[in-house]
Design a protein around this motif. Structure first.
Motif, mmCIF file in Angstrom:
data_model
loop_
_atom_site.group_PDB
_atom_site.id
_atom_site.type_symbol
_atom_site.label_atom_id
_atom_site.label_comp_id
_atom_site.label_asym_id
_atom_site.label_seq_id
_atom_site.Cartn_x
_atom_site.Cartn_y
_atom_site.Cartn_z
ATOM 1 N N ALA A 160 13.164 -1.338 -4.154
ATOM 2 C CA ALA A 160 12.441 -1.910 -5.032
ATOM 3 C C ALA A 160 12.860 -1.149 -6.470
ATOM 4 C CB ALA A 160 10.827 -1.824 -5.054
ATOM 5 N N THR A 161 13.222 -1.591 -7.436
ATOM 6 C CA THR A 161 13.567 -0.906 -8.539
ATOM 7 C C THR A 161 12.967 -1.364 -10.120
ATOM 8 O OG1 THR A 161 15.911 -1.049 -7.570
ATOM 9 C CG2 THR A 161 15.416 -0.577 -10.179
ATOM 10 N N LEU A 162 12.584 -0.245 -10.718
ATOM 11 C CA LEU A 162 11.489 -0.422 -11.837
ATOM 12 C C LEU A 162 12.484 0.271 -12.966
ATOM 13 C CD1 LEU A 162 9.048 -1.494 -13.235
ATOM 14 C CD2 LEU A 162 7.905 0.900 -12.669
ATOM 15 N N ARG A 163 12.657 -0.541 -14.135
ATOM 16 C CA ARG A 163 13.449 -0.158 -15.435
ATOM 17 C C ARG A 163 12.497 -0.279 -16.474
ATOM 18 N NH1 ARG A 163 17.915 -2.124 -14.461
ATOM 19 N NH2 ARG A 163 18.218 -3.742 -15.850
ATOM 20 N N LEU A 164 12.569 0.541 -17.393
ATOM 21 C CA LEU A 164 11.825 0.489 -18.761
ATOM 22 C C LEU A 164 12.726 1.061 -19.587
ATOM 23 C CD1 LEU A 164 9.346 -0.619 -20.304
ATOM 24 C CD2 LEU A 164 8.404 1.547 -19.801
ATOM 25 N N GLY A 165 13.234 0.463 -20.540
ATOM 26 C CA GLY A 165 14.445 1.109 -21.420
ATOM 27 C C GLY A 165 15.196 1.580 -20.677
ATOM 28 N N ASP A 166 15.742 2.834 -20.978
ATOM 29 C CA ASP A 166 16.748 3.707 -20.288
ATOM 30 C C ASP A 166 16.316 4.362 -19.020
ATOM 31 O OD1 ASP A 166 18.571 3.011 -22.249
ATOM 32 O OD2 ASP A 166 18.150 4.686 -23.478
ATOM 33 N N ASN A 172 0.850 -1.104 0.097
ATOM 34 C CA ASN A 172 -0.115 -0.001 -0.022
ATOM 35 C C ASN A 172 0.777 1.202 0.074
ATOM 36 O OD1 ASN A 172 -2.240 -1.416 0.123
ATOM 37 N ND2 ASN A 172 -2.099 -1.665 2.177
ATOM 38 N N LYS A 173 2.088 1.207 0.213
ATOM 39 C CA LYS A 173 3.156 2.307 0.086
ATOM 40 C C LYS A 173 4.187 2.583 -0.608
ATOM 41 C CE LYS A 173 2.621 2.291 5.383
ATOM 42 N NZ LYS A 173 3.185 2.351 6.642
ATOM 43 N N THR A 174 4.510 1.427 -1.273
ATOM 44 C CA THR A 174 5.514 1.536 -2.051
ATOM 45 C C THR A 174 5.143 1.572 -3.809
ATOM 46 O OG1 THR A 174 6.968 0.567 -0.841
ATOM 47 C CG2 THR A 174 7.843 0.840 -3.116
ATOM 48 N N VAL A 175 5.304 3.012 -4.466
ATOM 49 C CA VAL A 175 4.925 2.972 -6.042
ATOM 50 C C VAL A 175 5.889 3.413 -6.635
ATOM 51 C CG1 VAL A 175 3.133 4.296 -7.338
ATOM 52 C CG2 VAL A 175 2.524 3.586 -4.877
ATOM 53 N N LEU A 176 6.297 2.916 -7.628
ATOM 54 C CA LEU A 176 7.203 3.290 -8.743
ATOM 55 C C LEU A 176 6.580 3.611 -9.913
ATOM 56 C CD1 LEU A 176 9.650 0.173 -7.951
ATOM 57 C CD2 LEU A 176 9.838 2.448 -7.106
ATOM 58 N N GLN A 177 7.245 4.550 -10.741
ATOM 59 C CA GLN A 177 6.769 5.013 -11.887
ATOM 60 C C GLN A 177 7.781 5.372 -13.060
ATOM 61 O OE1 GLN A 177 4.092 8.669 -12.471
ATOM 62 N NE2 GLN A 177 2.535 7.212 -13.117
ATOM 63 N N VAL A 178 7.613 4.855 -14.085
ATOM 64 C CA VAL A 178 8.741 5.309 -15.186
ATOM 65 C C VAL A 178 7.979 5.718 -16.257
ATOM 66 C CG1 VAL A 178 10.721 4.093 -14.085
ATOM 67 C CG2 VAL A 178 9.111 2.977 -15.903
ATOM 68 N N PRO A 179 8.571 6.682 -17.217
ATOM 69 C CA PRO A 179 7.787 6.994 -18.426
ATOM 70 C C PRO A 179 8.122 5.999 -19.495
ATOM 71 C CG PRO A 179 9.668 8.398 -18.139
ATOM 72 C CD PRO A 179 9.789 7.487 -16.839
ATOM 73 N N PHE A 180 7.330 5.892 -20.533
ATOM 74 C CA PHE A 180 7.497 5.177 -21.714
ATOM 75 C C PHE A 180 8.577 6.101 -22.490
ATOM 76 C CE2 PHE A 180 3.055 3.341 -22.878
ATOM 77 C CZ PHE A 180 3.091 2.740 -21.647
ATOM 78 N N PRO A 181 9.319 5.056 -23.017
ATOM 79 C CA PRO A 181 10.370 5.742 -23.867
ATOM 80 C C PRO A 181 9.792 6.756 -25.095
ATOM 81 C CG PRO A 181 11.061 3.560 -23.908
ATOM 82 C CD PRO A 181 9.727 3.668 -23.258
ATOM 83 N N PRO A 182 10.366 7.550 -25.734
ATOM 84 C CA PRO A 182 9.775 8.531 -26.700
ATOM 85 C C PRO A 182 9.552 7.702 -28.034
ATOM 86 C CG PRO A 182 12.182 8.927 -26.317
ATOM 87 C CD PRO A 182 11.755 8.199 -25.426
ATOM 88 N N GLY A 183 8.369 8.044 -28.556
ATOM 89 C CA GLY A 183 8.111 7.517 -30.207
ATOM 90 C C GLY A 183 6.866 7.264 -30.238
#
Length: 458
Positions: free
Chosen positions: A361-367, A334-345
């Motif tokens: 906690a680590t979240l990676r999407l593209g770079d 209920n407390k840990t929220v991670l957010q990454v943007p989509f790569p451009p395009g």
């Protein structure tokens, strides 16, 4: 635009947070930032519904998904005319389509067709002249052709030749000459079996049955166990120079019937109609290090259009990943929220990595990458259910979502997932606990020339 939510968690709540929201009688447990910059109170049970985004319109079929709003992210957006997809139903070993031929009218004991798949194992076609007594199976095992023959002459299984699960069309020919069975691929002989069969044209029977993509006998009767499910396509068929029309099987004209894409790439395709669930009891627990610490790692390649939909979730603990327009969000407890943007395009086509350790906690999407400290209680809860193998690991939706009687709640991921690895183990969608019939387990639509070549080399 203004959307009003009822004050009961039991009510059907499916609105999308696009502009200003008006909430009535909700407990002030947490807040959400609207596009207008306002902070509004919102109950925790509502957060999940809002993140899930707008439902797919009722009656929106596969062609609407591929050729409409999301088609721009896939090169191949329609089915190939005259081709038959063999993988229509999950968990059903019966053929996708069948036909019957009178052997007394056969003058040529040769059948041929074009075949394409990335699937390493499954039934291509089954034939019999006496159910349970005289039958023939052509299948793939580890990507190579396999023939099983059971009759009064012999019981034999032979595998060999070259791998043909490369996503390319191959011309397959199966021929019965006297007591010999021949199999050729693209004009080259692959398997030759001598003294294994009676001549079809001399058989004293009145019906020869052929089924594609499945079996007309129980799977237990196979000489060597085989998963009959086949995610593959067939076209330009001719059976014993007598028939090209199917007598029965799936209705190939239905709106939700799986098609054969003009081009394919490796992966698992989710058209937005359902999800798949893996039992945690069948997934690896992960290595516990020398200091007795445990961690969870999930990796994959994701291709999708911008959307708001759930992607992954566990059923016994609130861990889930969701796409929200042009962002990827991970919730741990209920407390840990991670957010990454989509790569451009515009279209998402990038590797995804999620790791959860006792500290971070680590979240990676593209770079793009983000990391936050892990809450001890949340981590221990996740560790407990994972090591205890309790619940399921859901791909393409949220637990229980497919059972909802309300169409607005059935909001699923739309796109292609490739190389999903959990704790270093690649998931096989033929080994799921349950799976929607809408999912292509081993193929995705559309790849450019460069990607197609890369897929063939894998």
């Amino acid at each position: 635009m203004s959307t009003t939510f009822p004050d009961s968690a039991e009510s059907p709540l499916f609105a999308h947070l696009i502009a200003r929201l008006e909430l009535q009688s909700l407990p002030d447990h947490c807040c959400v930032l609207t596009p207008d910059g306002d902070m509004i109170p919102i109950s925790p049970w509502l957060v999940l519904l809002v993140v899930a985004g707008p439902p797919r319109a009722a009656g929106e079929g596969l062609q609407d998904i591929l050729g409409g709003r999301y088609g721009q992210c896939f090169q191949s957006v329609s089915g190939e005319a005259g081709a038959l997809n063999l993988g229509q139903r999950w968990g059903d070993p019966s053929p996708t389509a069948t036909l019957s031929i009178d052997p007394r009218t056969v003058t040529s004991a040769t059948s041929y067709f074009d075949f394409r798949t990335f699937d390493p194992e499954g039934v291509i076609f089954y034939g019999d002249m006496s159910p349970g007594v005289n039958w023939f199976v052509l299948a793939l095992r580890n990507g190579k052709p396999e023939i099983q023959i059971h009759n009064t002459v012999t019981n034999v299984t032979v595998s060999g030749g070259r791998s043909i699960n490369d996503g390319q069309w191959h011309r397959i020919m199966a021929k019965n000459e006297g007591h010999t069975v021949l199999l050729a691929v693209d004009g080259d002989d692959q398997l030759t079996l001598n003294h294994v069969s009676e001549a079809i044209v001399e058989a004293p029977v009145f019906a020869l049955r052929i089924g594609v993509g499945g079996l007309l006998i129980p799977t237990e009767e196979l000489l060597v166990p085989l998963n009959p499910a086949m995610d593959g396509c067939m076209r330009r068929w001719n059976w014993l120079n007598k028939s090209t029309e199917w007598l029965e099987g799936t209705s190939l004209e239905d709106k939700d019937t799986k098609v054969c894409f003009p081009t394919v790439r490796r992966g698992s395709f989710f058209p937005g109609n359902g999800l798949a669930t893996f039992s945690l009891s069948g997934l690896p627990t992960g290595v516990i290090s020398a200091n007795r610490s445990w961690s969870l790692t999930v990796e994959m390649w994701i291709g999708a259009a911008p959307q708001s939909a759930p992607l992954l979730a566990t059923s016994a603990f609130p861990l889930h990943l969701s796409l929200h327009r042009t962002d990827l969000t991970a919730h741990l407890g209920n407390k840990t929220v991670l957010q990454v943007p989509f790569p451009p395009g515009g279209c998402l086509d990038a590797p995804l990595h999620l790791s959860i350790t006792p500290s971070h906690a680590t979240l990676r999407l593209g770079d793009a990458e983000t990391s936050k400290p892990t809450q001890k209680l949340d981590f221990e809860s996740l560790k407990h259910i994972w090591l205890g193998k309790k619940g399921g690991f859901v791909v393409g939706g949220l637990p229980g979502q497919e059972k909802s009687p309300l169409a607005q709640e059935r909001n699923f991921f739309r796109g292609c997932l490739r190389g999903i690895q959990v704790q270093g183990h690649e998931l096989d969608f033929d080994e799921v606990q349950s799976r929607s019939n809408s999912i292509w387990p081993h193929s995705c639509p559309g790849a450019d020339v460069g990607q197609a070549k890369a897929d063939q080399e894998e």
